[in-house]
Design an enzyme around this catalytic site. Structure first.
Site, PDB file in Angstrom:
ATOM      1  N   SER A 114       0.839  -1.198   0.000  1.00 38.01           N
ATOM      2  CA  SER A 114       0.000   0.000   0.000  1.00 38.01           C
ATOM      3  C   SER A 114       0.875   1.249   0.000  1.00 38.01           C
ATOM      4  O   SER A 114       1.571   1.519  -0.970  1.00 38.01           O
ATOM      5  CB  SER A 114      -0.972  -0.047   1.175  1.00 38.01           C
ATOM      6  N   GLU A 171      -5.263  -5.194  -4.950  1.00 35.33           N
ATOM      7  CA  GLU A 171      -5.110  -5.725  -3.596  1.00 35.33           C
ATOM      8  C   GLU A 171      -4.772  -7.216  -3.628  1.00 35.33           C
ATOM      9  O   GLU A 171      -5.162  -7.939  -4.547  1.00 35.33           O
ATOM     10  CB  GLU A 171      -6.387  -5.488  -2.801  1.00 35.33           C
ATOM     11  N   HIS A 214      -4.062  -0.596  -4.570  1.00 37.02           N
ATOM     12  CA  HIS A 214      -5.514  -0.827  -4.427  1.00 37.02           C
ATOM     13  C   HIS A 214      -6.182  -0.517  -5.775  1.00 37.02           C
ATOM     14  O   HIS A 214      -7.232   0.130  -5.828  1.00 37.02           O
ATOM     15  CB  HIS A 214      -6.103   0.078  -3.332  1.00 37.02           C
TER      16      HIS A 214
END
Length: 286
Positions: free
Chosen positions: A150, A219, A192
């Site tokens: 992330s 993800e 994401h």
């Protein structure tokens, strides 16, 4: 005998054309929300590339607003994989980026894992500190494995997507940019990716930096940058590659705000589990 000679010839041809084997170290760029409960393939691969049970892993939770909690979570995960030497490098102010104990650990470690959170916070705390400079130096010498999930993935390039929106056509106002760590300077990472509808955001960023390779990672998916100059895809989603090196008709300099950006001749690739991508020649490897 004839069959044996023919088989030998085929084997030699395969060996001559096969890509070189990657060394053990790698940079794992993870799209976030990686599996932490079941197979944990991505995290297990990072452990393996760091040396398996003999690994010495440092966890950097600085991107998180709850670094103690997130650091402990990954500590427990890596410990459950058999790693015995783990340290949380809990940098909460820039002075800790010069902590001699942390520097000594990084000198000896075999892997560094950067957690999710806020990429601006991560860069603000660690950019140009002795700790991060040492990590980058050892990564570039291929001495350690590095993983970032992330926010920890977003900081990999020299240019970094620091924020923005989704659900619109590409435009200048859709994306906020900042300076990343420059660990893989030729890429521009978004995470994401399909889960949060970020294709337009990445295209908006690439319109300003068409010399960079856009890498959008879903993800529970990892773009693993191997030491042989290839990307290999792990996980259950896709890695979207945006190649604008031959782009034409880019009107970014003529539009303002939310006016649509137009670009022609962009190459886009969708890579899934096991696919590989040649960074030198900018093309997928079949």
């Amino acid at each position: 005998m004839i069959v044996s000679q023919a088989m030998l010839k085929i084997d030699n041809q395969i060996e001559a054309t096969a890509p070189p084997q990657a060394t053990k170290t790698a940079i794992l760029v993870i799209g976030g929300a990686e599996d932490k409960v079941h197979g944990k393939e991505i995290l297990q691969t990072f452990c393996d590339r760091s040396g398996g049970p003999e690994a010495k892993i440092g966890i950097i939770p600085s991107a998180s607003r709850e670094p103690a909690i997130i650091g402990e979570r990954y500590f427990q995960i890596f410990q459950s994989m058999g790693v015995k030497d783990i340290q949380v490098l809990d940098v909460r102010d820039r002075d800790r980026g010069s902590d001699s104990r942390y520097l000594e650990f990084v000198e000896e470690c075999t892997g560094i894992f950067m957690t999710g959170g806020d990429q601006l916070r991560l860069c603000g705390l660690l950019a140009e500190t002795p700790l991060m400079n040492l990590i980058i130096e050892r990564v570039k010498k291929k001495e350690i494995a590095l993983a970032g999930t992330s926010a920890g993935a977003a900081v990999m390039g020299s240019q970094m997507i620091s924020g923005g929106g989704s659900g619109e056509c590409p435009n200048r106002a859709l994306v906020d940019m900042a300076i990343g760590f420059g660990i893989i300077p030729e890429v521009l990472v978004d995470q994401h990716f399909h889960n949060r509808n970020r294709l337009a955001r990445l295209l908006s960023a690439i319109s300003a930096h068409p010399n960079l390779l856009g890498v959008g990672i879903d993800e529970d998916t990892c773009a693993m940058f191997e030491s042989d100059g290839t990307i290999r895809v792990l996980g259950c989603g896709t890695v979207t590659i945006v190649d604008a090196t031959q782009v034409s008709g880019n009107n970014r300099d003529q539009v303002q705000g939310t006016e649509p950006i137009g670009m022609h001749n962009i190459r886009l690739h969708l890579l899934h589990y096991g696919d590989r991508y040649d960074l030198l020649n900018n093309q997928p490897i079949s």
